[in-house]
Design a protein around this motif. Structure first.
Motif, PDB file in Angstrom:
ATOM      1  N   TRP A   1      -5.039   1.151  -5.150  1.00  8.82           N
ATOM      2  CA  TRP A   1      -4.655   1.931  -3.980  1.00  8.82           C
ATOM      3  C   TRP A   1      -4.447   3.380  -4.388  1.00  8.82           C
TER       4      TRP A   1
ATOM      5  N   ARG B   1      -6.235   4.326   0.576  1.00 10.91           N
ATOM      6  CA  ARG B   1      -7.414   3.475   0.506  1.00 10.91           C
ATOM      7  C   ARG B   1      -7.375   2.639  -0.768  1.00 10.91           C
ATOM      8  N   LEU B   2      -7.964   1.456  -0.663  1.00  8.23           N
ATOM      9  CA  LEU B   2      -8.111   0.538  -1.777  1.00  8.23           C
ATOM     10  C   LEU B   2      -9.536   0.676  -2.288  1.00  8.23           C
TER      11      LEU B   2
ATOM     12  N   ALA C   1       0.845  -1.191   0.000  1.00  8.88           N
ATOM     13  CA  ALA C   1       0.000   0.000   0.000  1.00  8.88           C
ATOM     14  C   ALA C   1       0.884   1.246   0.000  1.00  8.88           C
TER      15      ALA C   1
END
Length: 379
Positions: free
Chosen positions: A326, A320-321, A288
Motif C-alpha cells: 500500500w 493504492r495497493l 490501508a
C-alpha cells in the motif's frame, strides 16, 4: 441572478476552476465552464471515461437540479459535455455502469410527481430513457449504483423512503431484463432501516451489493450476494461495537472483490476510511493507509487497487495497493476551500480521479463558495 443559474446560461462569462499546482505525478484536466458536483465515474471502453453528477440553479425560491454527463478520450486532457435524455429532468445522475458490448447506463433520483426513478441507456443506436416505477408505498427514492452484465442483464440498487417513520429508509433492488426494470425482492433482513449504495458484477450468477443496515447498536455495513437465483445476506467484516457503512464496490473476479466506506473509531467516534476485501471465501478488513475520513471510490484491476475519499468532505485522501504494498496517492488539494474525490478508474497504466472542488466565492458574491468539477490523472 444566482451564480448557479449564471453557470447554466450560455453566452455568459465562463467560470473556471482556480487549480492549485498538482504536486508529484498528477495532471489536472479541463472541464466546460460552469459549476457542477460530480458523483460518479466509469471506464466506458478501452479509451473512454465518463463522469456525471448535477448542477443547480435557483428559480424563485426553488432549487432546481440539472443532471450533467462529461466524457473524455485518453488522448485528451479535456472533458466535453455529453447530452442525454435526462438533461430536462430535475435529478442528479448518481452512478454510471458500462456493459461488455459498449452499452452504458445512467441512474438517478426519483421524480416524485411522476412516480418515476430516472435512468437512461446508451447503445449503438444512441440514448433511450428507461423509467423505473417508484414503489407504490414509497414517498421518494433513487438508484445509487448500477452494474451491467449483458445487454439484457443489468442490476441497479438504491433506496426508498417508505410512508412511515421519518428518516427511515429501505433498500431497492432493480433488474433490467432487456425490456424493462423490474423490482426484485431482497432477502429477509429483520429491519425496515437499510439501504444499498453500490453494486459490482462478475458474472450473471456472481453479483455483490453493499450499503448500510440499522441495528439497535447503530449502523453497520451490509453485504448482499446474488447467485443467479436469489439474493442472500453475506456476513460483513466484524467491526465490534463500531458503526460503519459501505459506499462503493469494485471487483477483479470472483476471488477479488473490494468494498470501501467508513468506520467510526476512538472515543470521539471519528470517521476513518474502511477498506474490505473478499478472497472467495470471506470478507476481511484491510489496513490501508488512508487515516481519518470517508472513502467514496474504489477500483480493482489485475495490477492495482486504488481507494479515494475525503476527510471532513474537504481534504482528499487515497491509497493504492501495488505489487502487494500500500502507498499513499498523495492527492493534491485542487479547490481552494475543499477537494472531495468521489471516484477512481484506471486509465491505461494511470489513474483518473474525479470529484467536486470547492473554491472561495468571488468578491461580492452573495451565494458563497463555488462548486466545480475536477479530474486529475496520473500516478
Amino acid at each position: 441572478m444566482k451564480r448557479a443559474l449564471l453557470a447554466l446560461t450560455g453566452g455568459l462569462a465562463a467560470l473556471t476552476l482556480a487549480f492549485r499546482p498538482a504536486p508529484g505525478p498528477w495532471i489536472t484536466e479541463e472541464f466546460p465552464a460552469g459549476e457542477a458536483r460530480l458523483l460518479a465515474v466509469e471506464r466506458i471502453d478501452a479509451h473512454t471515461t465518463w463522469t456525471a453528477g448535477f448542477r443547480t440553479s435557483t428559480e424563485g425560491k426553488r432549487k432546481v437540479l440539472h443532471p450533467v454527463l462529461f466524457g473524455r478520450e485518453d488522448s485528451s486532457h479535456t472533458w466535453k459535455r455529453i447530452p442525454t435524455p435526462l438533461d430536462d429532468t430535475n435529478i442528479r445522475i448518481n452512478a454510471i455502469g458500462s456493459g461488455p458490448d459498449g452499452d452504458a447506463w445512467l441512474v438517478g433520483d426519483a421524480d416524485v410527481a411522476l412516480r418515476t426513478i430516472h435512468t437512461a441507456r446508451h447503445d449503438a443506436t444512441g440514448w433511450k430513457p428507461v423509467p423505473v416505477p417508484l414503489p407504490e408505498s414509497a414517498l421518494s427514492g433513487g438508484l445509487l449504483g448500477v452494474a451491467a452484465v449483458d445487454d439484457d442483464d443489468a442490476w441497479a440498487v438504491g433506496w426508498t423512503q417508505p410512508n412511515g417513520p421519518l428518516l427511515t429508509f429501505q433498500g431497492l433492488i432493480e433488474h433490467w431484463d432487456g425490456t424493462a426494470w423490474r423490482q426484485v425482492a431482497p432477502p429477509a433482513l429483520d429491519t425496515d432501516d437499510w439501504s444499498l449504495r453500490a453494486i459490482t458484477a462478475n458474472a450473471p450468477d456472481d453479483i455483490w451489493a453493499a450499503g448500510t443496515i440499522g441495528t439497535p447498536e447503530g449502523a453497520r455495513p451490509l453485504l448482499l450476494h446474488y447467485d443467479g437465483t436469489s439474493w442472500t445476506r453475506h456476513p460483513a467484516p466484524e467491526l465490534g461495537s463500531l458503526s460503519g457503512e459501505f459506499t462503493a464496490m469494485a471487483s477483479n473476479g470472483p476471488n477479488d472483490v473490494w468494498a470501501v466506506g467508513r468506520v467510526e473509531r476512538g472515543t470521539n467516534r471519528t470517521d476513518h476510511g474502511l477498506v474490505a476485501h473478499f478472497d472467495g471465501t470471506r470478507w476481511s478488513v484491510v489496513d490501508a493507509p488512508v487515516g481519518q475520513g470517508r472513502l467514496y471510490g474504489v477500483t480493482a484491476t489485475r495490477d492495482t487497487v486504488a481507494v479515494v475519499g475525503a476527510q471532513n468532505a474537504t481534504k482528499p485522501i487515497g491509497a493504492r495497493l501495488h505489487y502487494g504494498r500500500w502507498q499513499s496517492l498523495r492527492l493534491p488539494e485542487v479547490g481552494t476551500q475543499g477537494t472531495m474525490p468521489v471516484g477512481v478508474v484506471p486509465t491505461g497504466r494511470a489513474l483518473t480521479i474525479v470529484g467536486p472542488a470547492i473554491n472561495a466565492p468571488t468578491t461580492g458574491d452573495e451565494d458563497g463558495a463555488i462548486t466545480l468539477p475536477f479530474a486529475i490523472r496520473g500516478f
